[in-house]
Write an enzyme that holds these catalytic residues in place. Structure first.
Site, PDB file in Angstrom:
ATOM      1  N   ASP A  69       0.841  -1.201   0.000  1.00  0.00           N
ATOM      2  CA  ASP A  69       0.000   0.000   0.000  1.00  0.00           C
ATOM      3  C   ASP A  69       0.873   1.247   0.000  1.00  0.00           C
ATOM      4  OD1 ASP A  69      -1.010  -1.241   3.206  1.00  0.00           O
ATOM      5  OD2 ASP A  69       0.874  -0.283   2.651  1.00  0.00           O
ATOM      6  N   ASP A  71       1.171   4.808   1.539  1.00  0.00           N
ATOM      7  CA  ASP A  71       0.703   5.763   2.542  1.00  0.00           C
ATOM      8  C   ASP A  71       1.279   7.133   2.237  1.00  0.00           C
ATOM      9  OD1 ASP A  71      -0.591   3.681   3.812  1.00  0.00           O
ATOM     10  OD2 ASP A  71       1.134   3.226   5.084  1.00  0.00           O
ATOM     11  N   ASP A 145      10.094   3.452  12.958  1.00  0.00           N
ATOM     12  CA  ASP A 145      10.893   2.399  13.577  1.00  0.00           C
ATOM     13  C   ASP A 145      12.284   2.228  12.956  1.00  0.00           C
ATOM     14  OD1 ASP A 145       9.620   1.405  11.324  1.00  0.00           O
ATOM     15  OD2 ASP A 145       8.680  -0.309  12.316  1.00  0.00           O
TER      16      ASP A 145
HETATM   17  P1  ATP Z   1       4.364  -3.665   5.276  1.00  0.00           P
HETATM   18  O1  ATP Z   1       4.941  -3.598   3.916  1.00  0.00           O
HETATM   19  O2  ATP Z   1       4.430  -5.013   5.828  1.00  0.00           O
HETATM   20  O3  ATP Z   1       3.019  -3.019   5.404  1.00  0.00           O
HETATM   21  P2  ATP Z   1       5.237  -1.313   6.622  1.00  0.00           P
HETATM   22  O4  ATP Z   1       6.596  -0.844   7.022  1.00  0.00           O
HETATM   23  O5  ATP Z   1       4.535  -0.510   5.585  1.00  0.00           O
HETATM   24  O6  ATP Z   1       5.375  -2.825   6.178  1.00  0.00           O
HETATM   25  P3  ATP Z   1       3.058  -0.702   8.340  1.00  0.00           P
HETATM   26  O7  ATP Z   1       2.585  -1.420   9.552  1.00  0.00           O
HETATM   27  O8  ATP Z   1       2.164  -0.581   7.172  1.00  0.00           O
HETATM   28  O9  ATP Z   1       4.398  -1.439   7.910  1.00  0.00           O
HETATM   29  O10 ATP Z   1       3.561   0.708   8.825  1.00  0.00           O
HETATM   30  C1  ATP Z   1       3.729   1.829   7.987  1.00  0.00           C
HETATM   31  C2  ATP Z   1       4.870   2.712   8.496  1.00  0.00           C
HETATM   32  O11 ATP Z   1       4.576   3.195   9.813  1.00  0.00           O
HETATM   33  C3  ATP Z   1       6.202   1.988   8.630  1.00  0.00           C
HETATM   34  O12 ATP Z   1       6.902   1.957   7.412  1.00  0.00           O
HETATM   35  C4  ATP Z   1       6.893   2.813   9.686  1.00  0.00           C
HETATM   36  O13 ATP Z   1       7.429   4.000   9.138  1.00  0.00           O
HETATM   37  C5  ATP Z   1       5.756   3.214  10.607  1.00  0.00           C
HETATM   38  N1  ATP Z   1       5.589   2.243  11.706  1.00  0.00           N
HETATM   39  C6  ATP Z   1       4.842   1.121  11.694  1.00  0.00           C
HETATM   40  N2  ATP Z   1       4.908   0.461  12.855  1.00  0.00           N
HETATM   41  C7  ATP Z   1       5.715   1.173  13.644  1.00  0.00           C
HETATM   42  C8  ATP Z   1       6.177   1.034  14.983  1.00  0.00           C
HETATM   43  N3  ATP Z   1       5.823  -0.016  15.713  1.00  0.00           N
HETATM   44  N4  ATP Z   1       7.004   1.988  15.465  1.00  0.00           N
HETATM   45  C9  ATP Z   1       7.352   3.051  14.720  1.00  0.00           C
HETATM   46  N5  ATP Z   1       6.960   3.233  13.470  1.00  0.00           N
HETATM   47  C10 ATP Z   1       6.152   2.328  12.918  1.00  0.00           C
HETATM   48 MG    MG Z   2       2.426  -0.846   5.011  1.00  0.00          MG
END
Ligand code: ATP
Ligand code: MG
Length: 452
Positions: A69, A71, A145
């Site tokens: 996705d 964002d 993170d």
């Molecule tokens: P995926 O591709 O699996 O969705 P993602 O990194 O996009 O991985 P998301 O859970 O969609 O994971 O989170 C979006 C963004 O929000 C991350 O890329 C990160 O910048 C931030 N984020 C998510 N979880 C955390 C956390 N626990 N602590 C700090 N930042 C976070």
């Molecule tokens: Mg994501």
């Protein structure tokens, strides 16, 4: 105030100004961004705001993966974002986001925010209780993170803004937490799980300083609300790289107590194989872009435990079918204490398990009814898995494979002779125990399908 001053002295603090990578210095192009996300960033920028694609999408594009996705992060508040779009909805109570609908796409637009600091922002273990204050873009980068998750891509200029060294970590395929690792894990222990999941998914090496504290802090996972843990475990197991991710969890001392029954399962010779075969199958499906059912997966992960308890109950002389249902309840409620499997999955999991004894019945009208059952497909796939692992004869699985595709006459010919005399019908109301058990598995032939 003092905290802020101290924080500034900590090495590796995110910069206040970004390093900006022009298009010539990285491979991400605007046409990799879907139309909806581009429209949203353009609209926001036309209105005078900053707007970037952020997080996982930029990371995946830099690593050569396909993002799930896209964002968007902006300096506009939700109230400023909403009127710019025809279908935009402010969601979330704690931290407000805007969901913008463009065609079939739903874009999540969030306002830059800062990690809250101060005494009452964390619990006694250092876990962040809220992160709902707006902040600058630099603060927004710092509260994320991993460095590779804190990159901002502007589709208009094709620039990547990097406050934390994420671009070079992407190039080195290195997963590194932003800031001091122990503090960051204490703030949110789920980051330990995320580290293992992302490393497995994108074949990254976890930076030694990021990896080192994990085994020591693993027990902090107990403070994470079960629903959150379930979400993260589900992401991990359905990532298409569950096999590597579970290896990672074990290597970093995270598997114990996470999926508590998984510990038990992994210690059993036959159980390990069952889980491995199930996960390999799920990984293959995810990678082939086929749908997978979380209920099916959790049913496989917990099955050995059900079987163990079921066998024990039968050995104590309990009746098989009620014993199976009691074992199912027991296993699911033990699980609920750590990772709450949502109710909607529970019902499916129970159906998949509860249908297994019915595959043993190959006489009369029962096989036909089983094939017509709403959950037949999942239960049959589950049977195949049990056969692959030697839990039931291959012959049984092959029989069902043939039976479901056979024409009516062939089905008729495949049926086994009635194994037992049909006592239950002649007995009417005063059924014997055996007949009642059989009825619990499968209703009498003349029952209405709705009664099943
Ligand atoms: P995926 O591709 O699996 O969705 P993602 O990194 O996009 O991985 P998301 O859970 O969609 O994971 O989170 C979006 C963004 O929000 C991350 O890329 C990160 O910048 C931030 N984020 C998510 N979880 C955390 C956390 N626990 N602590 C700090 N930042 C976070
Ligand atoms: Mg994501």
């Amino acid at each position: 105030m003092i905290r802020r001053l101290l924080a500034r002295l900590i090495p590796g603090r995110p910069a206040r100004t970004p390093r900006v990578y022009p298009a010539a210095l990285h491979p991400v192009r605007r046409d990799a961004i879907p139309r909806g996300a581009r429209m949203v960033t353009e609209k926001l920028q036309e209105a005078g705001f900053k707007a970037f694609v952020v997080g996982g999408a930029v990371r995946d594009l830099l690593l050569g993966l396909t993002p799930k996705d896209f964002d968007i992060a902006t300096d506009a508040t939700p109230e400023q974002v909403k009127p710019l779009f025809r279908r935009a909805y402010i969601i979330g109570r704690r931290f407000r986001l805007v969901h913008v609908h463009i065609g079939a796409e739903v874009l999540e637009v969030s306002t830059f925010r800062a990690a809250q600091t101060g005494e009452d922002a964390t619990d006694e273990h250092g876990r962040l209780l809220s992160d709902n204050v707006y902040g600058t873009q630099a603060e927004d980068a710092a509260r994320r993170d991993f460095t590779i998750n804190a990159l901002y891509f502007d589709p208009a200029s094709e620039e990547i803004w990097d406050y934390v060294g994420g671009v070079s970590d992407c190039r080195a395929r290195r997963l590194k937490l932003i800031g001091p690792p122990t503090t960051r894990y204490r703030e949110d222990p789920v980051r330990m799980l995320r580290a293992v999941r992302l490393a497995a998914k994108a074949s990254l090496t976890i930076d030694p300083r990021t990896a080192a504290p994990i085994p020591k802090l693993a027990s902090l996972m107990h403070n994470v609300p079960p629903a959150r843990l379930f979400d993260e475990m589900q992401k991990l197991l359905l990532s298409g790289h569950a096999t590597e991710a579970l290896q990672g969890l074990r290597a970093h001392g995270l598997s114990r107590g996470l999926l508590p029954l998984l510990d038990v399962i992994l210690e059993q010779p036959n159980g390990t194989r069952f889980v491995e075969v199930a996960l390999a199958g799920t990984d293959a499906r995810v990678r082939a872009g086929k749908p997978v059912s979380p209920a099916f997966l959790f049913a496989t992960l917990l099955w050995r435990e059900v079987v163990q308890q079921w066998d024990a109950a039968k050995a104590r002389g309990e009746r098989p079918i009620p014993a199976l249902h009691a074992a199912m309840e027991q296993v699911l409620s033990a699980q609920a204490e750590r990772i709450s499997v949502p109710r909607r999955f529970e019902a499916n999991i129970k159906e998949i398990w509860g249908l297994q004894p019915r595959f043993e019945q190959r006489a009369g009208a029962r096989p036909q009814r089983l094939v017509e059952h709403e959950r037949f497909r999942a239960a049959y796939d589950f049977l195949l898995l049990r056969a692959t692992c030697g839990e039931v004869p291959e012959e049984l699985a092959t029989w069902w494979t043939r039976f479901q595709d056979a024409a009516p006459a062939e089905r008729e010919a495949m049926l086994r002779p009635q194994e037992a005399p049909k006592t239950r019908r002649s007995r009417g109301r005063g059924r014997g125990r055996k007949a009642q058990e059989a009825a619990a598995i499968d209703p009498p032939d003349d029952a209405h399908p709705r009664d099943i």
